[in-house]
Design a protein around this motif. Sequence first.
Motif, PDB file in Angstrom:
ATOM      1  N   UNK A  33       0.824  -1.204   0.000  1.00 47.70           N
ATOM      2  CA  UNK A  33       0.000   0.000   0.000  1.00 47.70           C
ATOM      3  C   UNK A  33       0.858   1.253   0.000  1.00 47.70           C
ATOM      4  N   UNK A  34       1.876   1.249   0.855  1.00 50.48           N
ATOM      5  CA  UNK A  34       2.743   2.422   0.966  1.00 50.48           C
ATOM      6  C   UNK A  34       3.446   2.694  -0.363  1.00 50.48           C
ATOM      7  N   UNK A  35       4.003   1.628  -0.980  1.00 54.24           N
ATOM      8  CA  UNK A  35       4.764   1.840  -2.214  1.00 54.24           C
ATOM      9  C   UNK A  35       3.847   2.273  -3.360  1.00 54.24           C
ATOM     10  N   UNK A  36       2.640   1.689  -3.425  1.00 50.28           N
ATOM     11  CA  UNK A  36       1.703   2.106  -4.473  1.00 50.28           C
ATOM     12  C   UNK A  36       1.336   3.575  -4.283  1.00 50.28           C
ATOM     13  N   UNK A  37       1.145   3.966  -3.035  1.00 52.64           N
ATOM     14  CA  UNK A  37       0.798   5.358  -2.740  1.00 52.64           C
ATOM     15  C   UNK A  37       1.901   6.315  -3.149  1.00 52.64           C
ATOM     16  N   UNK A  38       3.155   5.948  -2.856  1.00 51.51           N
ATOM     17  CA  UNK A  38       4.286   6.793  -3.224  1.00 51.51           C
ATOM     18  C   UNK A  38       4.370   6.923  -4.750  1.00 51.51           C
TER      19      UNK A  38
ATOM     20  N   UNK B  86       5.727  -2.875  -7.557  1.00 49.15           N
ATOM     21  CA  UNK B  86       6.189  -2.774  -6.168  1.00 49.15           C
ATOM     22  C   UNK B  86       5.202  -3.431  -5.206  1.00 49.15           C
ATOM     23  N   UNK B  87       3.905  -3.211  -5.455  1.00 48.89           N
ATOM     24  CA  UNK B  87       2.895  -3.813  -4.583  1.00 48.89           C
ATOM     25  C   UNK B  87       3.015  -5.331  -4.627  1.00 48.89           C
ATOM     26  N   UNK B  88       3.209  -5.845  -5.825  1.00 54.34           N
ATOM     27  CA  UNK B  88       3.350  -7.292  -5.975  1.00 54.34           C
ATOM     28  C   UNK B  88       4.597  -7.789  -5.240  1.00 54.34           C
ATOM     29  N   UNK B  89       5.702  -7.052  -5.405  1.00 56.85           N
ATOM     30  CA  UNK B  89       6.968  -7.464  -4.808  1.00 56.85           C
ATOM     31  C   UNK B  89       6.854  -7.627  -3.291  1.00 56.85           C
ATOM     32  N   UNK B  90       6.306  -6.614  -2.625  1.00 54.56           N
ATOM     33  CA  UNK B  90       6.230  -6.683  -1.158  1.00 54.56           C
ATOM     34  C   UNK B  90       5.285  -7.778  -0.691  1.00 54.56           C
TER      35      UNK B  90
ATOM     36  N   UNK C  27      -2.348   9.405  -0.990  1.00 57.16           N
ATOM     37  CA  UNK C  27      -2.417   9.552   0.464  1.00 57.16           C
ATOM     38  C   UNK C  27      -3.165   8.387   1.129  1.00 57.16           C
ATOM     39  N   UNK C  28      -4.326   8.029   0.594  1.00 56.08           N
ATOM     40  CA  UNK C  28      -5.105   6.949   1.227  1.00 56.08           C
ATOM     41  C   UNK C  28      -4.341   5.622   1.236  1.00 56.08           C
ATOM     42  N   UNK C  29      -3.655   5.339   0.120  1.00 62.33           N
ATOM     43  CA  UNK C  29      -2.866   4.105   0.070  1.00 62.33           C
ATOM     44  C   UNK C  29      -1.788   4.095   1.137  1.00 62.33           C
ATOM     45  N   UNK C  30      -1.130   5.238   1.295  1.00 59.55           N
ATOM     46  CA  UNK C  30      -0.045   5.300   2.281  1.00 59.55           C
ATOM     47  C   UNK C  30      -0.612   5.128   3.696  1.00 59.55           C
ATOM     48  N   UNK C  31      -1.695   5.832   3.974  1.00 60.27           N
ATOM     49  CA  UNK C  31      -2.339   5.694   5.292  1.00 60.27           C
ATOM     50  C   UNK C  31      -2.719   4.238   5.559  1.00 60.27           C
ATOM     51  N   UNK C  32      -3.371   3.647   4.561  1.00 59.42           N
ATOM     52  CA  UNK C  32      -3.824   2.265   4.690  1.00 59.42           C
ATOM     53  C   UNK C  32      -2.632   1.337   4.911  1.00 59.42           C
ATOM     54  N   UNK C  33      -1.573   1.544   4.109  1.00 54.68           N
ATOM     55  CA  UNK C  33      -0.390   0.692   4.218  1.00 54.68           C
ATOM     56  C   UNK C  33       0.243   0.764   5.600  1.00 54.68           C
ATOM     57  N   UNK C  34       0.384   1.995   6.098  1.00 56.64           N
ATOM     58  CA  UNK C  34       0.985   2.167   7.425  1.00 56.64           C
ATOM     59  C   UNK C  34       0.119   1.479   8.480  1.00 56.64           C
TER      60      UNK C  34
END
Lengths: 99, 220
Positions: free
Chosen positions: B32-37, B94-98, B199-206
Motif C-alpha cells: 500500500x505504501x509503495x503504491x501510494x508513493x 512494487x505492490x506485488x513485490x512486497x 495519500x489513502x494508500x499510504x495511510x492504509x499501508x501504514x
Amino acid sequence: MKNPIENLNKIFDSRIRLGIMSALMVNDEVNFNDLKELIQVTDGNLASHLKTLEENAYVDVKKGFIGRKTNTTYAVTKAGEKAFKAHLQALEEMIKGMG
Amino acid sequence: MDNQQEHLNALQDIRQMMQRSNRFISLSGWSGISAGVCALVGAFFAYNTMHRQGYYTTHGYSGKAIRGEYSLVSLINEPLVIIAAFTFVAAFFLAFLFTYIRSKKQNIPIWGITARRLLFNVSVPMLVGGMFILRLIQYNVEGLVAPASLIFYGLALINASKYTLNEIRNLGYAQVVLGIINCYAIGYGLFFWAIGFGVLHIFYGVFMWWKYERTDAIEK
C-alpha cells in the motif's frame, strides 16, 4: 457426570483430517492440489486421510478433468458439516470445563 | 492442563485453516505504501506536464483544445497517458513485490487458489472501469476520468475484500466516496486522484503494517 470426551469425534483426532474439514467448511469445493498446498502433506498421506473421511460420508468426491489432467474436487457433506460442528462444540465445552 | 492446551491448539489450527483456505492474507502494508508513493510521484509529473502544456487553468484541467474523437494510436503519444501507464506499472510491480516477499515468509503460495480468486475479483471491476475510462478519454470527457478511476477502483476493492484482509473494504469505501465528491468538483481530478491513490494508500499501508507486520519485524 457427563463425560465431554464422548462427544469428541475420533475421526477428527488427526490434525490432517481436521485441516481438511476446516478448509472444506469455508469453501464450496477444493481440489486435491490446493488441499495439498494448504495442509502441506504428501500425496499419499492426504489421499489416505481423504479416504477415511469419504468412507465416513463426511466428504463428497467429484472426479473431473481439466483438459487431459484429472481434477478431483472435494466438498463437505451435510453429515460431515454436522459432525464437524458437534466436534467443535465438544472442544469448546472441554476447554470451558477445564478452565 | 496439557489436554487443554492441546484442544486450544486444535481450535487455533481450525481457525487458521479456515482463514488460509479462503482468503489471501499475505497482502503487505508495504504494498500500500509503495503504491501510494508511486501515485504521488506520478501525480507530480502529471501536474508539471499539465502546466507546461497549458492544460491547467485557474479553475483546473480545462481539457484539450482539439475536439473530436481520439484514436487509440494518438493516445499512446499523449504524455499524460504515458505517465499514467508508467505509474500503474511501477505501483503494481512494487505492490506485488512486497506481497510476494510476505507470502514467502508466511509460506503461502503466491499463485494459490486464494491469490487467484483475489486477483480475479479485483480484475473484473478494474477491466470494466478501464474500458469505460478509455472511452471517456476518446470522447474528450477528461473531467470524469479521475472520478471514474476512483469509483471503479473502490468498487474493485470492496469486491475483493471478501477474499483477503477485511480492512481493504474501508479503503474501497473511501475511494468511492472521493470519486463521487470529485464528480461534483470537475477540474480537480488530479488533486482527488493524488489523495485517493496516493495519500489513502499510504495511510492504509501504514495502518496494515502496524496492525499485522510490526510484531513480526520486532521479533526478528
